[in-house]
Write an enzyme that holds these catalytic residues in place. Structure first.
Site, mmCIF file in Angstrom:
data_model
loop_
_atom_site.group_PDB
_atom_site.id
_atom_site.type_symbol
_atom_site.label_atom_id
_atom_site.label_comp_id
_atom_site.label_asym_id
_atom_site.label_seq_id
_atom_site.Cartn_x
_atom_site.Cartn_y
_atom_site.Cartn_z
ATOM 1 N N ASP A 53 0.919 -0.994 -0.117
ATOM 2 C CA ASP A 53 0.037 0.224 0.059
ATOM 3 C C ASP A 53 0.924 1.353 -0.030
ATOM 4 O O ASP A 53 1.916 0.948 0.744
ATOM 5 C CB ASP A 53 -0.726 0.040 1.123
ATOM 6 C CG ASP A 53 -0.233 -0.122 2.658
ATOM 7 O OD1 ASP A 53 0.033 0.968 3.033
ATOM 8 O OD2 ASP A 53 0.126 -1.178 3.098
ATOM 9 N N ASP A 61 -10.014 3.328 5.872
ATOM 10 C CA ASP A 61 -8.705 3.289 6.490
ATOM 11 C C ASP A 61 -9.215 3.946 7.817
ATOM 12 O O ASP A 61 -9.521 5.032 7.763
ATOM 13 C CB ASP A 61 -7.724 3.770 5.864
ATOM 14 C CG ASP A 61 -6.574 3.880 6.798
ATOM 15 O OD1 ASP A 61 -6.552 3.683 7.970
ATOM 16 O OD2 ASP A 61 -5.232 4.609 6.364
ATOM 17 N N GLU A 81 -8.298 4.424 11.700
ATOM 18 C CA GLU A 81 -7.252 4.000 12.707
ATOM 19 C C GLU A 81 -7.116 5.029 13.807
ATOM 20 O O GLU A 81 -7.973 6.176 13.724
ATOM 21 C CB GLU A 81 -6.162 3.805 12.099
ATOM 22 C CG GLU A 81 -5.522 4.957 11.200
ATOM 23 C CD GLU A 81 -4.000 4.661 10.294
ATOM 24 O OE1 GLU A 81 -3.116 4.675 10.780
ATOM 25 O OE2 GLU A 81 -4.323 4.146 9.134
#
Length: 278
Positions: A77, A166, A168
């Site tokens: 990534d 994503d 986080e």
């Protein structure tokens, strides 16, 4: 008691007030069209998939995943942090899929997105895009739209993977972006529902078990539909968040060759192609 304005004054007030009212009505629409320049308090170029993890969770440098018969496909990534990527070098090392950061919040698009997204495709990789979520900025649906409109969509061409949320640790403040556990679950659901409505695909969720427990209360309701991308820099993926019996992707290191972030797909290359095809 104050005197009422004269008739002539009232006629003057009307054309002044109408434009002001129209301006107020227009503000919410323009507020959704933010940009990085509008957010000097943010540093999206320093935020990538897993960038917040070393500050919060144990990291084993140069982690090597324990061999398993299923997790056989290597991937990477990338974000603007890597700049122009040497995709041929990664292909030569056996990397067969890539995810590229497309957006953050509703104010940033990766300036290297085109080189990274098209470059991985051109060497033969299956690729997809991911969105770095900032749930304190705007709604989940708003950020899903921003992501899709700037490269995060999906097409059934056999080489495009579903988009990734994503979610986080907050790089700008409180760990859970100032949200309660139920509010965070609602925000994630809002993003996922909009992504599914516009692309027909269930987005992948990237997270860590520690963050998921802390900020969603270990909510188990997404595991039946949304593939899990677990982040843990160690030789095993460790315990998974509630609701998932297995992971689909595992980010096992941030210090791999050519580019730092390396991942395993939990399946064969044939199964990876099946995920791309939906």
């Amino acid at each position: 008691m104050p005197a009422l304005p004269s008739a002539s004054a009232r006629t003057v007030l009307v054309p002044v007030l109408v434009p002001l009212f129209a301006l107020v009505i227009a503000l919410p629409a323009t507020a959704t069209a933010a940009s990085a320049a509008d957010r000097p308090d943010r540093h999206p170029e320093r935020d990538w998939m897993g960038s917040t993890i070393p500050l919060h969770e144990p990291v084993i440098p140069d982690a090597v995943p324990s061999p398993t018969p299923t997790a056989s496909v290597e991937g990477v990534d990338v974000s603007s942090h890597q700049g122009n990527v040497n995709w041929s070098a990664l292909w030569a090392r056996g990397v067969r899929f890539a995810y590229v950061k497309a957006t953050e919040g509703n104010f940033y698009r990766n300036p290297y997105f085109t080189q990274q997204y098209n470059g991985s495709y051109n060497v033969g990789m299956i690729r997809g895009a991911y969105h770095f979520a900032t749930p304190d900025d705007s709604s989940g649906a708003n950020q899903a739209n921003y992501f899709i409109d700037r490269g995060g969509g999906w097409s059934k061409d056999g080489k495009t993977l579903p988009g990734v949320l994503d979610i986080e640790y907050n790089p700008y403040g409180s760990t859970c972006y100032g949200k309660s556990k139920s509010a965070m679950v609602a925000w994630i659901r809002d993003f996922l529902n909009r992504y599914k409505a516009r692309t027909s695909r269930d987005a992948v969720i990237y997270t860590t078990t520690g963050w998921w427990k802390q900020c969603t209360g270990n909510y188990s309701g997404f595991g039946s539909k949304n593939p899990l991308w677990i982040a843990r820099y160690a030789s095993t993926p460790g315990p998974l968040p509630a609701g998932w019996a297995y992971y689909t992707f595992w980010q096992y290191t941030s210090s791999g060759p050519v580019v730092g972030d390396h991942n395993k797909f939990n399946g064969t290359y044939t199964r990876l192609k099946a995920l791309a095809n939906g």
